[in-house]
Design a protein around this motif. Structure first.
Motif, PDB file in Angstrom:
ATOM      1  N   VAL A   1       0.869  -1.174   0.000  1.00 31.08           N
ATOM      2  CA  VAL A   1       0.000   0.000   0.000  1.00 31.08           C
ATOM      3  C   VAL A   1       0.915   1.236   0.000  1.00 31.08           C
ATOM      4  N   PRO A   2       0.630   2.244  -0.836  1.00 34.46           N
ATOM      5  CA  PRO A   2       1.458   3.456  -0.830  1.00 34.46           C
ATOM      6  C   PRO A   2       1.523   4.095   0.547  1.00 34.46           C
ATOM      7  N   VAL A   3       2.661   4.707   0.854  1.00 33.65           N
ATOM      8  CA  VAL A   3       2.892   5.336   2.152  1.00 33.65           C
ATOM      9  C   VAL A   3       3.279   6.788   1.945  1.00 33.65           C
ATOM     10  N   LEU A   4       2.575   7.688   2.627  1.00 35.79           N
ATOM     11  CA  LEU A   4       2.925   9.098   2.644  1.00 35.79           C
ATOM     12  C   LEU A   4       3.549   9.374   3.995  1.00 35.79           C
ATOM     13  N   VAL A   5       4.799   9.835   3.988  1.00 35.90           N
ATOM     14  CA  VAL A   5       5.518  10.096   5.236  1.00 35.90           C
ATOM     15  C   VAL A   5       5.495  11.597   5.488  1.00 35.90           C
ATOM     16  N   TYR A   6       4.930  11.970   6.623  1.00 36.68           N
ATOM     17  CA  TYR A   6       4.871  13.382   7.006  1.00 36.68           C
ATOM     18  C   TYR A   6       5.983  13.695   7.993  1.00 36.68           C
ATOM     19  N   ARG A   7       6.780  14.745   7.654  1.00 43.27           N
ATOM     20  CA  ARG A   7       7.858  15.178   8.555  1.00 43.27           C
ATOM     21  C   ARG A   7       7.796  16.661   8.749  1.00 43.27           C
TER      22      ARG A   7
END
Length: 147
Positions: A141-147
């Motif tokens: 599943v695609p992953v969006l990483v928030y930083r």
């Protein structure tokens, strides 16, 4: 576009900030959210010289973990309600959070995992590892990483 977003939380300040941004993202894209918390397994105490004995019973530990989960998940549910974003909750008991996150995304039919990164680098990142990095490298599943 994304229609169903899994938002894992560990209750940390960074995780809560990420959840706020995930809710805004969901609001803008018309997506719904499933917020997820991986409850820890009961720690097994070993008896012997120098061992610490935990007086908490497995039942009491499970009850405390469930209360913790309700608090963490409820905070994100409140954000979703305020923003008018549909929200479901999911939990699993696991001492391997990245696996539980991936399984929750697949089980819930999510098409995106939106999660925080603690940004550990160098030797601490190598030694401690990163649940986010493990999700990134193992998830289909695609992953969006928030930083």
């Amino acid at each position: 576009m994304f229609k169903h977003i899994l938002v894992p939380t560990d209750g940390s300040e960074l995780s809560q900030a990420t959840a706020r941004h995930a809710v805004l993202f969901a609001q803008e894209t018309g997506a719904r959210i499933t917020v997820f918390f991986a409850k820890p397994e009961y720690p097994i105490a070993y008896f012997g010289e120098g061992a610490l004995i935990d007086p908490t019973t497995p039942e009491k530990f499970a009850e405390m973990a469930e209360q913790q989960a309700k608090g963490y998940l409820g905070a994100v549910q409140a954000l979703c309600a305020e923003a008018g974003v549909a929200c479901d909750v999911a939990t699993a008991t696991s001492d391997v959070p990245y696996e539980a996150i991936i399984q929750a995304a697949e089980k819930s039919g999510c098409d995106l995992i939106f999660m925080a990164s603690h940004g550990r680098r160098g030797i601490s990142g190598f030694l401690l590892g990163s649940e986010t990095n493990k999700v990134l490298t193992h998830s289909k599943v695609p992953v969006l990483v928030y930083r």
